[in-house]
Enzyme design. Structure first.
Site, mmCIF file in Angstrom:
data_model
loop_
_atom_site.group_PDB
_atom_site.id
_atom_site.type_symbol
_atom_site.label_atom_id
_atom_site.label_comp_id
_atom_site.label_asym_id
_atom_site.label_seq_id
_atom_site.Cartn_x
_atom_site.Cartn_y
_atom_site.Cartn_z
ATOM 1 N N GLU A 60 0.763 -1.156 0.010
ATOM 2 C CA GLU A 60 0.121 0.014 0.138
ATOM 3 C C GLU A 60 1.049 1.347 -0.072
ATOM 4 O O GLU A 60 0.454 2.278 -0.557
ATOM 5 C CB GLU A 60 -1.090 -0.067 1.207
ATOM 6 C CG GLU A 60 -2.240 -0.906 0.834
ATOM 7 C CD GLU A 60 -2.139 -2.191 1.354
ATOM 8 O OE1 GLU A 60 -0.850 -2.570 2.052
ATOM 9 O OE2 GLU A 60 -2.934 -3.127 1.280
ATOM 10 N N HIS A 129 -11.178 -4.500 9.862
ATOM 11 C CA HIS A 129 -11.550 -4.456 8.446
ATOM 12 C C HIS A 129 -12.809 -3.522 8.416
ATOM 13 O O HIS A 129 -13.503 -3.399 7.546
ATOM 14 C CB HIS A 129 -11.869 -5.729 7.687
ATOM 15 C CG HIS A 129 -10.661 -6.200 6.861
ATOM 16 N ND1 HIS A 129 -9.774 -6.491 7.942
ATOM 17 C CD2 HIS A 129 -10.457 -6.762 5.832
ATOM 18 C CE1 HIS A 129 -8.778 -7.289 7.119
ATOM 19 N NE2 HIS A 129 -9.211 -7.216 5.910
#
Lengths: 325, 349
Positions: A60, A129
């Site tokens: 990322e 998440h």
């Protein structure tokens, strides 16, 4: 007007940009061959090719950072994160680099980049998440943050985000990808930084955004059945936030409840509540009431997760506690 | 350290690596080529004098914040950047004055930025660690260790996307190599075959930590590039011609579409990490040993000895540079502070 899903609205916005502007390209984990974790980019690889639909390694920091460099060189990258929780891995790049670059360079370098990320709880993904970090990034100067609550806004905001010359986070409520709504065929944009009064009312102002609009709209319906007329504001943008619209509504209703789908503490609504104390206390008949999800890590169990999430009853309780309505 | 260049196996196998970059020194091939020796010296001397002036003005309180001097490392930045074209990008770290000057940033405006003045390259809003000149392709000094690596990869991605043969050079220090983003970026650049030259300035210390204390596997980083399939070479960072030649080879390969390349220059900063550093972590013997190889002294001496330039030519450059640096300090000192409304400019485009 034709009805489409929020996922399809996002897809339309992205597709248009890829078709009309050769500087636009996309990067992200599994956006190509796989078609995107939430199927937003399904079919794009075939249509636009691997140079413009770039599958990335699970890195990322590196691919977000590469987006910044590409934007600094004049391209218009759209970078997808599989979850807004994963932006934490790249926070240094987003904050220190993307948001600060223009200021540090004295205006020499701009970063016209869109960061897309599914946000929010509700699908039992557990603590790592399910978070809503658009609230954190809304604090960072040098970038913009938007979050749609319906397909119409999703398309209008996406169009504006891609055209914007700054880094823009488009937080996409994960629970709403399958939400249906009317979207006209005619072209339109939605200005970043402007709230939308989605329902006019006279007795109390309810403010939220994204998935939070569901409990707020449900609460407004219930209030209406009791003869209480709620005015509902959808922020659409968290940064810049449209305080003028909120203050104007409060001046009309003299009552306000702000509702955050994210955790209650330290979020966008905390900031709005503080601003309202300064700017609108003379108009208010009671305290600024703030509702948010419970301040705990997100639990996996369905019942526990539902309890942590804001619902219409939480909103109604705040309305009753603050204003006796 | 020997002045020969070592390469990892992938590089060594490459047909283009027949000539050894580090042996350049002042051997015949270089002497007969069209290298502008005086210009290389001028740039190194300019950086040296600029940095000395920075140190003095830091002591006077006219430059504040963190100040990281490039003294000792001049040959790396000058040698590498001398090989580039105007349409290439240069990305640097927080020890960025040398790269900025080698890229041709205005000396006055660079000094003014350090003084925090309105005439500075970032209008006084960047400071020593954040010099920029986008018009010259100088895309910044960056102060989060290794944070500039993916920026460079992205600039290179744009160059590739636009189908040019331009490239991006990215400078970073040995301290960067223990950040995760370093490894992420190497992999990404290799997977996408980006036109980026990773240029490691290994000065043996990450602030006060010597490499041996913080890295498993010794002081050489270039062999690790085999993991990513990135051709890598080591070069003597105190030898400006060796650096230049090694960089030329890498640059040519990148322009030929061979993807990222990696150069590790062994170098040394003669002063502390920043002006706040008392250097308790290293002995002065080590510093003296490296100082004997000071490129700003040894390079002109060699040139004169070889009869390539005269001492008058060197002296002339010294006089010019000293005047330019004195003028830059004067320019910076006399420049106004930014107006307070400047606070609100350049936040958003």
């Amino acid at each position: 007007m034709p009805e489409i899903l929020l996922r399809e609205a996002l897809k339309r916005g992205l597709e248009e940009a890829l078709e009309s502007d050769p500087r636009v390209f996309m990067m992200g984990e599994d956006i190509g061959e796989y078609g995107g974790a939430y199927a937003v980019t399904d079919g794009f690889l075939k249509k636009f090719g691997p140079e413009r639909i770039k599958d990335t390694p699970i890195s990322e920091q590196a691919f977000l950072g590469a987006g910044i460099g590409a934007a600094a060189a004049g391209l218009r990258p759209i970078v997808e994160f599989m979850s807004i929780s994963f932006t934490l891995v790249a926070f240094d790049q987003i904050v220190n680099m993307a948001a600060n670059l223009r200021y540090m360079s004295g205006g020499q370098i701009s970063v016209p980049m869109v960061i897309r990320a599914p946000t929010g709880a509700g699908v039992q993904l557990g603590a790592t998440h399910s978070q809503s970090f658009e609230t954190w990034l809304a604090e960072v100067p040098g970038m913009k943050v938007v979050c749609p609550s319906n397909p119409y806004d999703a398309l209008g905001l996406m169009r504006s985000a891609i055209k914007d010359n700054n880094p823009v986070l488009v937080a996409e409520p994960a629970l709403l990808y399958g939400a249906k709504g009317e979207v006209p065929d005619e072209y339109y944009e939605i200005e970043i930084g402007k709230a939308d009064v989605t329902r006019e009312g006279s007795d109390i102002t309810l403010v939220s955004y994204g998935y939070g609009m569901r409990p707020v709209n449900d609460a407004a319906d219930k209030l209406a059945s009791r003869g209480v007329s709620a005015e509902v504001l959808d922020l659409r943008s968290l940064s810049p936030v449209d305080m003028d619209a909120i203050v104007a509504s409060v001046q009309k209703t003299n009552r306000v409840v702000v509702v955050d789908n994210a955790r209650r503490r330290g979020g966008v609504m905390a900031e709005i509540a503080a601003d309202l104390q300064e700017r609108a206390s003379e108009w208010l008949d009671g305290p600024v009431m703030r509702v948010g999800s419970i301040d705990v890590p997100w639990p996996y169990n369905r019942g526990l997760e539902r309890e942590v999430l804001v619902d219409a009853d939480n909103v109604l309780t705040a309305v009753a506690d603050g204003y006796g309505l | 350290m020997a002045s020969s260049t070592k390469s990892n196996s992938k590089t060594a196998k490459s047909s283009k690596n027949g000539k050894k970059s580090g042996t350049a020194g002042l051997d015949e091939s270089v002497v007969t080529s069209k290298v502008d020796h005086l210009e290389l010296f001028r740039q190194m001397f300019l950086i040296r004098q600029f940095e000395i002036a920075c140190g003095e003005n830091y002591s006077k309180g006219l430059i504040r914040g963190f100040l990281h001097l490039y003294i000792g490392q001049e040959a790396t930045g000058v040698g590498a950047i001398s090989t580039l074209r105007e349409d290439d990008y240069v990305v640097s770290h927080y020890r960025d004055h040398g790269h900025a000057l080698a890229r041709g940033l205005d000396v006055n405006r660079s000094m003014a930025e350090l003084f925090g003045r309105a005439t500075g390259t970032s209008k006084g809003k960047g400071g020593s660690m954040h010099l920029f000149d986008a018009a010259k392709g100088f895309m910044g000094g960056h102060a989060i260790v290794a944070g500039q690596l993916p920026l460079a990869a992205g600039l290179a991605l744009a160059q590739q996307y636009n189908k040019t043969d331009a490239l991006t050079i990215c400078f970073f220090g040995d301290g960067s190599t223990n950040q995760g983003i370093y490894h992420e970026t190497m992999n990404l650049a290799a997977v996408w075959k980006l036109p980026v030259l990773f240029f490691l300035e290994n000065n043996m210390y990450g602030m006060g930590s010597s490499i041996e204390r913080v890295r498993a596997g010794g002081i050489d980083f270039y062999p690790g590039m085999a993991t990513y399939g990135i051709p890598a070479a080591e070069v003597d960072g105190m030898d400006v011609l060796a650096v230049k030649e090694a960089t030329e080879i890498a640059v040519e390969r990148i322009r030929d579409g061979e993807g990222p390349q990696f150069i590790e220059a062994k170098t040394f900063r003669f002063s502390g990490h920043s002006l706040a550093d008392g250097q308790k972590y290293r002995g002065q013997d080590e510093v003296k040993e490296w100082e004997e190889r000071d490129p700003v002294a040894t390079f002109p001496a060699q040139l004169i000895k070889r009869g390539l330039v005269t001492s008058d030519q060197i002296d002339e450059i010294k006089t010019e540079v000293n005047e330019a640096v004195a003028k830059a300090v004067e320019f910076a000192e006399q420049s106004p502070d930014p107006d307070l409304p400047e606070i609100y400019n350049d936040v958003l485009a």
